[in-house]
Write an enzyme that holds these catalytic residues in place. Structure first.
Site, PDB file in Angstrom:
ATOM      1  N   GLY A 220       0.789  -1.223   0.000  1.00  0.00           N
ATOM      2  CA  GLY A 220       0.000   0.000   0.000  1.00  0.00           C
ATOM      3  C   GLY A 220       0.819   1.269   0.000  1.00  0.00           C
TER       4      GLY A 220
ATOM      5  N   HIS B  78       2.549  10.008  -3.564  1.00  0.00           N
ATOM      6  CA  HIS B  78       1.362  10.607  -4.171  1.00  0.00           C
ATOM      7  C   HIS B  78       1.066  11.975  -3.570  1.00  0.00           C
ATOM      8  CE1 HIS B  78      -1.596   9.993  -0.844  1.00  0.00           C
ATOM      9  NE2 HIS B  78      -0.817   8.951  -0.550  1.00  0.00           N
TER      10      HIS B  78
ATOM     11  N   CYS C 166       2.451   6.121   3.351  1.00  0.00           N
ATOM     12  CA  CYS C 166       2.849   6.603   2.038  1.00  0.00           C
ATOM     13  C   CYS C 166       3.782   7.806   2.166  1.00  0.00           C
ATOM     14  CB  CYS C 166       1.613   7.013   1.235  1.00  0.00           C
ATOM     15  SG  CYS C 166       0.622   5.609   0.657  1.00  0.00           S
TER      16      CYS C 166
END
Length: 407
Positions: free
Chosen positions: A311, A315, A333
């Site tokens: 995952g 971004h 992330c």
């Protein structure tokens, strides 16, 4: 009168003996061509009535003391199999693989050096596998990849004869590149990765050949088809991602082209730790619906570059904008501003390395199926069924997209 009759009889007897003696002399001088059979001999490979023939085995006709006039090998539907006639017309060799579980029949004629014809006939049957197992490669023809891209051969079922598979694989590179195969744990099918010892040299040309058709994979399973691909390694682009710095640097061919503010995993629990180690870019999406139940589902994110199947993405995330460059607050992330993420996005290539450092949990097999660069070279070679011995053949497979993501 009696004496005369005896004399005549003796004369007749002498004539008969002379005739018989004459016949004996003629036979000893050699058989007449009218009484002998054809001298040409036909050799079929495989032999007539052979069964369980591997469809990739050599198939041929050879003539001694003669030449081939006409010949054909046909399948049960009457379709002729491609072959090649020798220049001296003394042999004919099949030039294409045959089918599994099929009967093939020879027909034709050879002519001996004595001028007499002899038929070419016979049949054989190929083996019938319990199953045929498809495989795929992760890199397509003419694809350009990053310097950390592994070659992945994914089977749709488990492989028992792993050493035989490695021997059926070949990788050719220009310039020459040291590398090795490693078997990874089955995840619905056996999986084999090849990677160079160090990152690829930019501009390397790579040819991969996997001669799997007709290969005994074990347990009654055989290879479904051969695979090949030709691809090229592009420029060198490495993302340097130091979590304590709250930034990322994008280094292309040794020059820093981006130095961007970022936010990494908050690290307050294991699920929120961005993993340290060499990640690999596998796919990217301008828009991606991310989910991390029970915390959030189907949240739309922009300019998402996947770097792990656990995952992890690089971004855009406007919600963490205030922390980017100063604090780590994400669910794992690497967050960038919308403008920075949009600028980085088009430069990302499948196979680019993303080197994450400074976090508490290393990247591992628990984080998905691409953790090749976390394994040291000596350990990697022990994961080969040939124990690091050079193998003359190779191939690869695409990874299915993983819908789940973390912000």
């Amino acid at each position: 009168m009696i004496r005369r009759s005896v004399a005549v009889a003796s004369a007749v007897l002498l004539v008969v003996v002379a005739l018989v003696a004459g016949c004996t002399i003629d036979r000893d001088s050699g058989p007449s061509s009218r009484d002998s059979g054809p001298i040409a001999k036909v050799k079929l490979t495989p032999a007539d009535d052979d069964a369980d023939v591997n469809p990739t085995a050599p198939v041929s006709v050879t003539i001694s003391d003669g030449t081939i006039d006409q010949v054909a090998l046909t399948n049960a539907a009457g379709k002729q199999v491609r072959g090649e006639l020798a220049p001296d017309r003394r042999g004919y060799t099949i030039t294409e693989p045959l089918g599994y579980d099929a009967t093939y029949t020879w027909s034709g004629t050879a002519v001996g050096t004595d001028g007499k014809p002899i038929p070419i006939d016979g049949s054989f049957r190929t083996l019938a596998p319990k199953n045929t197992v498809p495989a795929t490669l992760n890199i397509g023809d003419n694809q350009e990849v990053g310097i950390a891209a592994p070659i992945i051969l994914q089977f749709k079922s488990s492989v028992v004869n792993k050493a035989a598979v490695e021997k059926a694989l070949t990788i050719t590179t220009d310039p020459p590149t040291e590398g090795a195969w490693a078997w990874f744990p089955d995840d619905g099918g056996s999986r084999l990765h090849w990677r160079p010892k160090n990152y690829w040299t930019p501009g390397t040309s790579v040819h991969v050949s996997a001669r799997l058709y007709g290969l005994d994979l074990g347990a009654g399973n055989y290879g479904d088809s051969d695979l090949t691909t030709d691809f090229r390694v592009g420029r060198s682009q490495i993302v340097k991602a130091s979590a304590p710095s709250h930034r990322i640097q994008v280094v292309r061919d040794g020059r820093t082209v981006f130095d961007l503010a970022a936010s990494y995993g908050e690290g307050n629990e294991p699920r929120n730790v961005t993993r340290s180690g060499v990640h690999v870019v596998t796919e990217k999406y301008e828009d991606f619906m991310m989910s991390n139940p029970p915390y959030y589902t189907n949240v739309r994110e922009r300019w998402a570059v996947r770097i792990s199947n656990n995952g992890e993405f690089i971004h855009a995330n406007p919600e963490s904008l205030a922390a980017q460059g100063s604090a780590n607050v994400t669910n794992g992330c690497i967050n960038l501003s919308p403008a920075d993420a949009q600028a980085y996005f088009p430069t990302a290539l499948y196979g680019d390395p993303v080197e994450v450092t400074g976090t508490s949990i290393p990247l591992s097999a628990a984080d998905g199926d691409l953790y090749d660069w976390t394994i040291d070279w000596s350990t990697w070679k022990t994961m080969s069924a040939l124990q690091g011995a050079p193998s003359p053949v190779v191939s690869a497979t695409p990874l299915p997209p993983q819908p789940a993501g973390a912000r």
